[in-house]
Design a protein around this motif. Sequence first.
Motif, mmCIF file in Angstrom:
data_model
loop_
_atom_site.group_PDB
_atom_site.id
_atom_site.type_symbol
_atom_site.label_atom_id
_atom_site.label_comp_id
_atom_site.label_asym_id
_atom_site.label_seq_id
_atom_site.Cartn_x
_atom_site.Cartn_y
_atom_site.Cartn_z
ATOM 1 N N GLN A 40 -7.778 -9.714 -4.846
ATOM 2 C CA GLN A 40 -8.441 -8.613 -4.218
ATOM 3 C C GLN A 40 -8.789 -7.517 -4.981
ATOM 4 O O GLN A 40 -7.889 -6.815 -5.626
ATOM 5 C CB GLN A 40 -7.383 -8.188 -3.003
ATOM 6 N N GLU A 54 -5.781 -7.477 -7.544
ATOM 7 C CA GLU A 54 -4.397 -8.096 -7.290
ATOM 8 C C GLU A 54 -4.554 -9.519 -6.930
ATOM 9 O O GLU A 54 -5.436 -9.861 -6.215
ATOM 10 C CB GLU A 54 -3.958 -7.258 -6.246
ATOM 11 N N ILE A 57 -1.289 -15.283 -4.303
ATOM 12 C CA ILE A 57 -1.321 -16.523 -4.147
ATOM 13 C C ILE A 57 -1.700 -17.252 -2.764
ATOM 14 O O ILE A 57 -1.487 -16.381 -1.610
ATOM 15 C CB ILE A 57 0.020 -17.181 -4.438
ATOM 16 N N ARG A 58 -2.335 -18.258 -2.466
ATOM 17 C CA ARG A 58 -2.515 -19.195 -1.504
ATOM 18 C C ARG A 58 -2.251 -20.492 -1.481
ATOM 19 O O ARG A 58 -2.503 -21.059 -2.726
ATOM 20 C CB ARG A 58 -4.324 -18.855 -1.188
ATOM 21 N N ASP A 86 5.658 -18.066 -9.609
ATOM 22 C CA ASP A 86 5.190 -17.051 -10.518
ATOM 23 C C ASP A 86 4.803 -17.103 -11.898
ATOM 24 O O ASP A 86 3.614 -16.568 -12.225
ATOM 25 C CB ASP A 86 6.388 -15.841 -10.363
ATOM 26 N N VAL A 89 1.571 -18.580 -11.417
ATOM 27 C CA VAL A 89 0.297 -17.322 -10.820
ATOM 28 C C VAL A 89 0.019 -16.505 -12.128
ATOM 29 O O VAL A 89 -0.985 -16.349 -12.313
ATOM 30 C CB VAL A 89 1.103 -16.454 -9.918
ATOM 31 N N ASN A 113 2.023 -10.082 -8.617
ATOM 32 C CA ASN A 113 3.183 -9.735 -7.947
ATOM 33 C C ASN A 113 4.366 -10.560 -8.485
ATOM 34 O O ASN A 113 4.511 -11.916 -8.676
ATOM 35 C CB ASN A 113 3.234 -10.124 -6.530
ATOM 36 N N ASP A 175 5.343 -1.682 -5.669
ATOM 37 C CA ASP A 175 4.590 -2.153 -4.566
ATOM 38 C C ASP A 175 5.124 -1.506 -3.286
ATOM 39 O O ASP A 175 6.639 -1.190 -3.256
ATOM 40 C CB ASP A 175 4.664 -3.548 -4.548
ATOM 41 N N ASP A 176 4.623 -1.263 -2.216
ATOM 42 C CA ASP A 176 5.045 -1.046 -0.817
ATOM 43 C C ASP A 176 5.929 0.269 -0.818
ATOM 44 O O ASP A 176 6.879 0.092 -0.264
ATOM 45 C CB ASP A 176 5.699 -2.383 -0.235
ATOM 46 N N LYS A 199 0.840 0.000 3.169
ATOM 47 C CA LYS A 199 -0.036 -0.032 4.357
ATOM 48 C C LYS A 199 0.558 0.654 5.398
ATOM 49 O O LYS A 199 -0.374 1.115 6.307
ATOM 50 C CB LYS A 199 -0.635 -1.424 4.458
ATOM 51 N N GLY A 233 -4.140 -1.177 1.862
ATOM 52 C CA GLY A 233 -4.425 -1.360 3.279
ATOM 53 C C GLY A 233 -5.480 -0.417 3.908
ATOM 54 O O GLY A 233 -5.599 0.066 5.326
ATOM 55 N N GLU A 235 -8.421 0.497 5.887
ATOM 56 C CA GLU A 235 -9.436 -0.015 6.551
ATOM 57 C C GLU A 235 -10.411 0.448 7.308
ATOM 58 O O GLU A 235 -11.426 0.046 7.964
ATOM 59 C CB GLU A 235 -8.590 -0.963 7.781
ATOM 60 N N GLY A 253 -8.258 -2.628 0.045
ATOM 61 C CA GLY A 253 -8.087 -2.672 1.702
ATOM 62 C C GLY A 253 -9.475 -3.391 2.065
ATOM 63 O O GLY A 253 -10.537 -3.676 1.388
ATOM 64 N N TYR A 254 -9.281 -3.998 3.342
ATOM 65 C CA TYR A 254 -10.445 -4.591 4.116
ATOM 66 C C TYR A 254 -11.643 -3.727 4.272
ATOM 67 O O TYR A 254 -12.680 -4.481 4.021
ATOM 68 C CB TYR A 254 -9.892 -5.153 5.456
ATOM 69 N N PRO A 259 -8.866 -10.016 0.137
ATOM 70 C CA PRO A 259 -9.053 -11.010 -1.098
ATOM 71 C C PRO A 259 -9.899 -12.028 -0.933
ATOM 72 O O PRO A 259 -10.239 -12.650 0.138
ATOM 73 C CB PRO A 259 -7.416 -11.586 -0.811
HETATM 74 P P1 C2E Z 1 1.583 -7.397 -1.170
HETATM 75 O O1 C2E Z 1 1.921 -7.350 -2.768
HETATM 76 O O2 C2E Z 1 2.069 -5.989 -0.788
HETATM 77 O O3 C2E Z 1 -0.009 -7.637 -1.127
HETATM 78 C C1 C2E Z 1 -0.840 -6.887 -0.089
HETATM 79 C C2 C2E Z 1 -0.985 -7.887 0.969
HETATM 80 O O4 C2E Z 1 -1.526 -6.960 2.020
HETATM 81 C C3 C2E Z 1 -1.823 -9.073 0.843
HETATM 82 O O5 C2E Z 1 -1.406 -9.856 1.775
HETATM 83 C C4 C2E Z 1 -3.188 -8.670 1.268
HETATM 84 O O6 C2E Z 1 -3.973 -9.684 1.701
HETATM 85 C C5 C2E Z 1 -2.922 -7.605 2.468
HETATM 86 N N1 C2E Z 1 -3.865 -6.641 2.500
HETATM 87 C C6 C2E Z 1 -4.657 -5.997 1.716
HETATM 88 N N2 C2E Z 1 -5.600 -5.027 2.314
HETATM 89 C C7 C2E Z 1 -5.357 -5.179 3.603
HETATM 90 C C8 C2E Z 1 -5.976 -4.505 4.657
HETATM 91 O O7 C2E Z 1 -6.813 -3.459 4.647
HETATM 92 N N3 C2E Z 1 -5.460 -4.861 5.997
HETATM 93 C C9 C2E Z 1 -4.403 -5.847 6.070
HETATM 94 N N4 C2E Z 1 -4.099 -5.852 7.315
HETATM 95 N N5 C2E Z 1 -3.974 -6.317 5.075
HETATM 96 C C10 C2E Z 1 -4.368 -6.176 3.787
HETATM 97 P P2 C2E Z 1 -0.850 -11.280 1.363
HETATM 98 O O8 C2E Z 1 -1.938 -11.917 0.325
HETATM 99 O O9 C2E Z 1 -0.437 -12.309 2.656
HETATM 100 O O10 C2E Z 1 0.413 -11.175 0.536
HETATM 101 C C11 C2E Z 1 1.625 -10.979 1.352
HETATM 102 C C12 C2E Z 1 2.573 -10.397 0.284
HETATM 103 O O11 C2E Z 1 3.203 -11.759 -0.386
HETATM 104 C C13 C2E Z 1 2.335 -9.701 -0.680
HETATM 105 O O12 C2E Z 1 2.545 -8.322 -0.480
HETATM 106 C C14 C2E Z 1 3.456 -10.110 -1.934
HETATM 107 O O13 C2E Z 1 4.514 -9.544 -1.699
HETATM 108 C C15 C2E Z 1 3.557 -11.626 -1.759
HETATM 109 N N6 C2E Z 1 2.743 -12.431 -2.811
HETATM 110 C C16 C2E Z 1 1.630 -12.656 -2.768
HETATM 111 N N7 C2E Z 1 1.130 -13.352 -3.674
HETATM 112 C C17 C2E Z 1 2.334 -13.465 -4.583
HETATM 113 C C18 C2E Z 1 2.909 -13.968 -5.853
HETATM 114 O O14 C2E Z 1 2.056 -14.759 -6.556
HETATM 115 N N8 C2E Z 1 4.112 -13.947 -6.179
HETATM 116 C C19 C2E Z 1 4.903 -13.219 -5.482
HETATM 117 N N9 C2E Z 1 6.437 -13.342 -5.810
HETATM 118 N N10 C2E Z 1 4.623 -12.658 -4.188
HETATM 119 C C20 C2E Z 1 3.748 -12.648 -3.714
#
Ligand code: C2E
Length: 287
Positions: A40, A54, A57-58, A86, A89, A113, A175-176, A199, A233, A235, A253-254, A259
């Motif tokens: 992203q 950023e 992972i998918r 990780d 990743v 992350n 983060d967050d 967000k 985030g 939007e 953000g979107y 991503p």
């Molecule tokens: P995060 O690190 O806070 O990642 C941001 C999440 O917010 C991502 O969801 C992203 O797709 C989403 N996002 C970004 N911009 C927007 C927006 O404008 N609107 C909305 N509604 N969502 C947005 P994702 O990819 O589903 O990841 C969720 C969480 O999973 C991540 O939160 C992170 O904590 C964790 N994660 C993802 N990849 C990895 C990884 O490789 N390793 C680890 N340990 N955790 C991961």
Amino acid sequence: PTGVPHFYSPALQDRTLYFLRIESEMHRALEQQEFELWFQPKFRLSDLTMAGAEALIRWRKPSGEMVSPGVFIPIAENAGLIQRIDNWVIEAACAAMARWRKSGLDCPRIAVNITPQDLAADGFVPWLTQLISEYGLTPSCIGIEMTETMLMDVDQNIQDSLKALRDYGIRVSIDDFGTGYSSLSYLQQLPADILKIDKSFIDHVPNNGGGQLITNAIIALGEQFGLELVAEGIETREQLEYLRKRGVQTGQGYLVSRPLPEPAFIEAMKNGLSISQASEAPHEMKK
Ligand code: C2E
Ligand code: MG
Ligand code: MG
Ligand code: MG
């Protein structure tokens, strides 16, 4: 009393079985390479140029079903699988960065992350620093993102690893930010370079009965402590304008990009970023 879990209930058993199934499927996913890395873009709020990405992972199951990291990452943490995931990743992110550099594409930084378990693992710091040098990357173009709660871990090992990585030049983001109940005194010694505003606060910007107050407070804190601010985030155009006016440098953000799988991310590096049509609210669409 309510809220106390029973030791046995059908719902609990269902959950346990579900977790166990995901856990065993994750072992297979690691072996069969079912994980993918998406990217992203992060952008400068001033001109929408790319500030980095950023890595997210998918998981694409053989059935084609996509499983959200929000679902499987917490299970991986509990199952002791998060380090393997990780590490995969991190290496995939370094490899991607090196590939892009080689073909003359510019992504200023890539952030992954990580969790405290990664930092606590024996040999993590030398492994990561060696990886970065093997791929011929500059440490400052690699970032790690950790949630605030995770950074508060008192384990000395974890703190030492984090310090070593920062000393090496890796950029550390919280983060967050704002969701983890930090005490203000803790903030004074934050082992970080960047604050990512969660967000959930950006959702209340610009004006929703004072909902933006926490965002404003976080911006002020970041400035006081000399940290770079990243808003996650974003939007809407209104959010972008609001944050830009208040001096936030970077966003994600979107509104600008979801991503992206690697080929689409490469296109974004080539063509530049802009406000994406799909993200605009219907009333803003051109007639
Ligand atoms: P995060 O690190 O806070 O990642 C941001 C999440 O917010 C991502 O969801 C992203 O797709 C989403 N996002 C970004 N911009 C927007 C927006 O404008 N609107 C909305 N509604 N969502 C947005 P994702 O990819 O589903 O990841 C969720 C969480 O999973 C991540 O939160 C992170 O904590 C964790 N994660 C993802 N990849 C990895 C990884 O490789 N390793 C680890 N340990 N955790 C991961
Ligand atoms: Mg993150
Ligand atoms: Mg985040
Ligand atoms: Mg978040």
